[in-house]
Design an enzyme around this catalytic site. Structure first.
Site, short mmCIF file in Angstrom:
data_model
loop_
_atom_site.label_atom_id
_atom_site.label_comp_id
_atom_site.label_asym_id
_atom_site.label_seq_id
_atom_site.Cartn_x
_atom_site.Cartn_y
_atom_site.Cartn_z
N PRO A 181 0.82 -1.21 0.00
CA PRO A 181 0.00 0.00 0.00
C PRO A 181 0.86 1.27 0.00
CG PRO A 181 -0.88 -1.58 1.58
CD PRO A 181 0.40 -2.17 1.04
N GLU A 217 4.13 -2.30 -13.62
CA GLU A 217 5.43 -2.72 -14.19
C GLU A 217 6.36 -1.52 -14.36
OE1 GLU A 217 6.71 -5.43 -14.45
OE2 GLU A 217 5.07 -6.87 -14.39
P1 TGC Z 1 18.65 -0.01 -7.39
O1 TGC Z 1 19.60 0.41 -6.31
O2 TGC Z 1 18.69 0.69 -8.70
O3 TGC Z 1 18.82 -1.56 -7.66
C1 TGC Z 1 18.74 -2.54 -6.62
C2 TGC Z 1 19.31 -3.85 -7.12
O4 TGC Z 1 18.54 -4.32 -8.23
C3 TGC Z 1 19.36 -4.42 -9.42
N1 TGC Z 1 18.53 -4.00 -10.55
C4 TGC Z 1 18.05 -4.85 -11.45
N2 TGC Z 1 18.21 -6.17 -11.59
C5 TGC Z 1 17.58 -6.77 -12.61
N3 TGC Z 1 16.81 -6.08 -13.48
C6 TGC Z 1 16.61 -4.75 -13.37
N4 TGC Z 1 15.83 -4.11 -14.23
C7 TGC Z 1 17.26 -4.07 -12.32
N5 TGC Z 1 17.28 -2.78 -11.89
C8 TGC Z 1 18.07 -2.75 -10.82
C9 TGC Z 1 20.52 -3.49 -9.14
O5 TGC Z 1 21.64 -3.85 -9.92
C10 TGC Z 1 20.73 -3.71 -7.68
O6 TGC Z 1 21.35 -4.97 -7.52
P2 TGC Z 1 22.41 -5.25 -6.32
O7 TGC Z 1 22.78 -6.67 -6.48
O8 TGC Z 1 23.53 -4.28 -6.53
O9 TGC Z 1 21.66 -4.96 -5.04
O10 TGC Z 1 17.18 0.04 -6.78
P3 TGC Z 1 16.26 1.26 -6.34
O11 TGC Z 1 15.72 0.94 -4.98
O12 TGC Z 1 16.99 2.56 -6.52
O13 TGC Z 1 15.02 1.14 -7.35
C11 TGC Z 1 15.17 1.24 -8.70
C12 TGC Z 1 13.79 1.30 -9.40
C13 TGC Z 1 13.02 2.54 -8.99
C14 TGC Z 1 14.07 1.38 -10.88
C15 TGC Z 1 12.96 0.06 -9.07
O14 TGC Z 1 12.64 -0.02 -7.76
C16 TGC Z 1 11.71 -0.06 -9.90
O15 TGC Z 1 11.75 -0.58 -11.02
N6 TGC Z 1 10.49 0.39 -9.40
C17 TGC Z 1 9.22 0.14 -10.05
C18 TGC Z 1 8.51 -0.99 -9.34
C19 TGC Z 1 7.71 -1.85 -10.28
O16 TGC Z 1 7.90 -1.87 -11.47
N7 TGC Z 1 6.80 -2.63 -9.71
C20 TGC Z 1 6.05 -3.56 -10.50
C21 TGC Z 1 5.32 -4.54 -9.60
S1 TGC Z 1 4.70 -5.99 -10.46
C22 TGC Z 1 3.47 -5.42 -11.43
O17 TGC Z 1 3.22 -4.27 -11.55
C23 TGC Z 1 2.68 -6.45 -12.18
S2 TGC Z 1 1.43 -5.74 -13.14
C24 TGC Z 1 0.69 -7.06 -13.93
C25 TGC Z 1 1.34 -7.42 -15.22
O18 TGC Z 1 2.57 -7.43 -15.35
O19 TGC Z 1 0.60 -7.74 -16.19
P1 FAD Z 2 3.39 5.53 -6.65
O1 FAD Z 2 4.63 4.79 -6.59
O2 FAD Z 2 2.78 6.02 -5.36
O3 FAD Z 2 3.43 6.66 -7.70
C1 FAD Z 2 2.45 7.71 -7.79
C2 FAD Z 2 2.97 8.72 -8.85
O4 FAD Z 2 4.22 9.27 -8.38
C3 FAD Z 2 3.27 8.06 -10.20
O5 FAD Z 2 2.97 8.96 -11.23
C4 FAD Z 2 4.78 7.83 -10.14
O6 FAD Z 2 5.38 7.76 -11.41
C5 FAD Z 2 5.21 9.08 -9.38
N1 FAD Z 2 6.53 8.89 -8.76
C6 FAD Z 2 6.87 8.01 -7.78
N2 FAD Z 2 8.19 8.12 -7.49
C7 FAD Z 2 8.68 9.09 -8.31
C8 FAD Z 2 9.97 9.66 -8.51
N3 FAD Z 2 11.05 9.25 -7.82
N4 FAD Z 2 10.09 10.64 -9.44
C9 FAD Z 2 9.04 11.05 -10.18
N5 FAD Z 2 7.79 10.55 -10.03
C10 FAD Z 2 7.62 9.58 -9.11
N6 FAD Z 2 2.04 -4.96 -8.29
C11 FAD Z 2 2.53 -6.19 -7.96
O7 FAD Z 2 3.48 -6.32 -7.18
N7 FAD Z 2 1.99 -7.31 -8.52
C12 FAD Z 2 0.94 -7.26 -9.38
O8 FAD Z 2 0.49 -8.30 -9.87
C13 FAD Z 2 0.40 -5.97 -9.72
N8 FAD Z 2 -0.69 -5.88 -10.54
C14 FAD Z 2 -1.27 -4.65 -10.75
C15 FAD Z 2 -2.48 -4.57 -11.46
C16 FAD Z 2 -3.09 -3.35 -11.63
C17 FAD Z 2 -4.41 -3.27 -12.35
C18 FAD Z 2 -2.48 -2.16 -11.15
C19 FAD Z 2 -3.12 -0.82 -11.38
C20 FAD Z 2 -1.30 -2.23 -10.45
C21 FAD Z 2 -0.69 -3.48 -10.22
N9 FAD Z 2 0.48 -3.59 -9.45
C22 FAD Z 2 0.99 -4.83 -9.13
C23 FAD Z 2 1.02 -2.41 -8.77
C24 FAD Z 2 1.88 -1.53 -9.69
O9 FAD Z 2 3.09 -2.12 -9.97
C25 FAD Z 2 2.05 -0.18 -8.96
O10 FAD Z 2 0.78 0.46 -9.00
C26 FAD Z 2 3.11 0.68 -9.60
O11 FAD Z 2 4.40 0.13 -9.39
C27 FAD Z 2 3.08 2.13 -9.07
O12 FAD Z 2 3.00 2.16 -7.68
P2 FAD Z 2 1.87 3.05 -6.95
O13 FAD Z 2 0.57 2.77 -7.57
O14 FAD Z 2 2.03 2.85 -5.49
O15 FAD Z 2 2.23 4.55 -7.33
#
Ligand code: TGC
Ligand code: FAD
Length: 396
Positions: free
Chosen positions: A146, A375
């Protein structure tokens, strides 16, 4: 039309104007046709109703499993071991149906199965992967919380040892397939850094709660997962990986599928708008005859073809082992953004019909708002690329 001095070329199509099709192999075309037929016969006749009702039938899992679309690009354990490009093409066709259907396959194959395939013990792989490939067992992937979405590194969910067991406590939010999953991949803080766990959803202390009232990705189950002193045996923990690179490695896979998938949604919107424009008559002629409509359609065509080429390029790089996460961010950022623009433009061409579920456009448009956010949001991928080209970390 011919170009003087050159042989006649077949006139380009109105959708695949660049003939990207010719760049696919026989096998890739066969996979495309199979998934396209499945979407035509099974998804399109039902999707408006599923979207309206806010459901996706559980049995779609076994149907996708039979087609080899779950864990499609993984090797062994009953997975087909297809190429990255073949997997991408399947995502494109599924998302031409609905982003929720592609998400179902992405979360199962690229997040839950990939995490287990990449990080779990051999015993856990044997336990889960063959059933997951058949769609008999479903998985979800719990990273977001959350209070920690873009910044999962600060997650609060934690796991502590109790004898040989682990006790996990915390809340995961927005988890796709959470309420229908048999196994939840959960990422948690431990004394040794972030670790992953394959948690059976029957474990004591685990519960999933539906997130209702979504206006996007309605044909997809989204849940809150609560782990209240959830006890799991030692073998559920991923033995080696520590830190955020564990989950981020999985995100690379799902983000890659989105690069392709969004072009499927965009194609469906473009095709619908083109057909509508040719048949809708206003001021005594089809609206396709007006310059502004043509400009909209041409802009859509340009971005659709460019985005599909980009997906194929990154896919070929991935198959050759040359794709870096930065390339995946480039593709995800560009293709979701452009697909959303295409969907919005298509909606205007349909006028009032553009706001009903009688046509697929507003459904795709609303879905793509989630795809823009999950993602890694567009802002996150912008900053990943920004950091790459400037050397400056703008996240903090
Ligand atoms: P940072 O210090 O940059 O990196 C931490 C460690 O991670 C490694 N790393 C990666 N490894 C593999 N692939 C990548 N793309 C990587 N990016 C970074 C990095 O080398 C480091 O490794 P180590 O061994 O040195 O510790 O981490 P940070 O905390 O500054 O965060 C970087 C950031 C903001 C880019 C990352 O946290 C991020 O990508 N945030 C977005 C979160 C996100 O995408 N959540 C998705 C949740 S799942 C989902 O949404 C499913 S939706 C349903 C569907 O897919 O259909
Ligand atoms: P926040 O992180 O709170 O972001 C809010 C706004 O602030 C965004 O515009 C963001 O870009 C901006 N922001 C945040 N940080 C910065 C920064 N440093 N600089 C500039 N702008 C910034 N997650 C899972 O783990 N597993 C799943 O299966 C999954 N499925 C999903 C399915 C749906 C339908 C949706 C909507 C989300 C799902 N997610 C899942 C979660 C999804 O990955 C998150 O919603 C996403 O990573 C963004 O997090 P948040 O919603 O908390 O937004």
């Amino acid at each position: 039309m011919t170009i003087a001095g050159h042989k006649h070329a077949a006139p380009p199509g109105a959708v695949d104007l660049l003939n990207i099709d010719a760049l696919y192999s026989e096998e890739e075309r066969m996979i495309r046709d199979t998934v396209r037929a499945f979407v035509r016969d099974r998804v399109l006749p039902n999707i408006a109703e599923w979207f309206e009702e806010g459901l996706l039938p559980r049995e779609l899992g076994t149907e996708l499993g039979r087609l080899g679309l779950l864990g499609m690009h993984l090797h062994g354990y009953g997975c087909p071991g297809a190429s990255a490009v073949a997997y991408g093409i399947a995502c494109m066709e599924l998302e031409a149906g609905d982003s929720g259907v592609r998400s179902f396959a992405s979360v199962q194959g690229s997040l839950a199965m990939f995490a287990i395939h990449r990080w779990a013990s051999e015993e856990q792989k044997q336990l889960w992967l063959p059933r997951m490939a058949r769609g008999e067992a479903l998985g979800c992937f719990g990273l977001t919380e959350p209070d920690f979405g873009s910044n999962p590194g600060d997650m609060r969910t934690h796991a502590r040892r109790d004898g040989s067991d682990w006790i996990i406590t915390g809340t995961k939010m927005w988890i796709t397939n959470g309420g229908i999953a048999d196994v939840a991949v959960i990422w948690a803080q431990t004394d040794e850094g972030i670790r992953g766990f394959a948690v059976p959803t029957t474990a004591k202390g685990f519960s999933a709660h539906g997130i209702e009232r979504k206006l996007s990705l309605r044909a997809s189950v989204t849940s809150e997962l609560v782990l209240d002193n959830c006890r799991v045996p030692a073998e559920c923990a991923f033995p080696e990986v520590r830190g955020l690179r564990g989950p981020l490695a999985c995100l690379n896979e799902a983000r890659y599928g989105i690069i392709w998938g969004t072009m499927g949604a965009a194609r469906a919107c473009y095709e619908t708008a083109l057909d509508y424009a040719k048949h809708r008559v206003q001021f005594d002629r089809p609206i396709a005859g007006y310059q502004i409509t043509q400009e909209k359609l041409v802009n859509m065509l340009l971005e659709l073809n460019k985005g599909t080429l980009l997906a194929l390029h990154i896919g070929r790089m991935k198959d050759e082992g040359r794709a870096h996460p930065t390339h995946v961010s480039f593709g995800k950022l560009n293709n979701v953004r452009e697909a959303l623009k295409i969907a919005r433009e298509a909606r205007t061409i349909l006028g009032a019909n553009g706001v009903t579920l009688e046509y697929p456009v507003i459904r795709h448009m609303n879905n793509l708002e989630s795809v823009l956010t999950y993602e890694g949001t567009s802002e996150v991928h912008t900053l990943i690329l920004g950091q790459h080209i400037t050397g400056e970390n703008a996240f903090m």
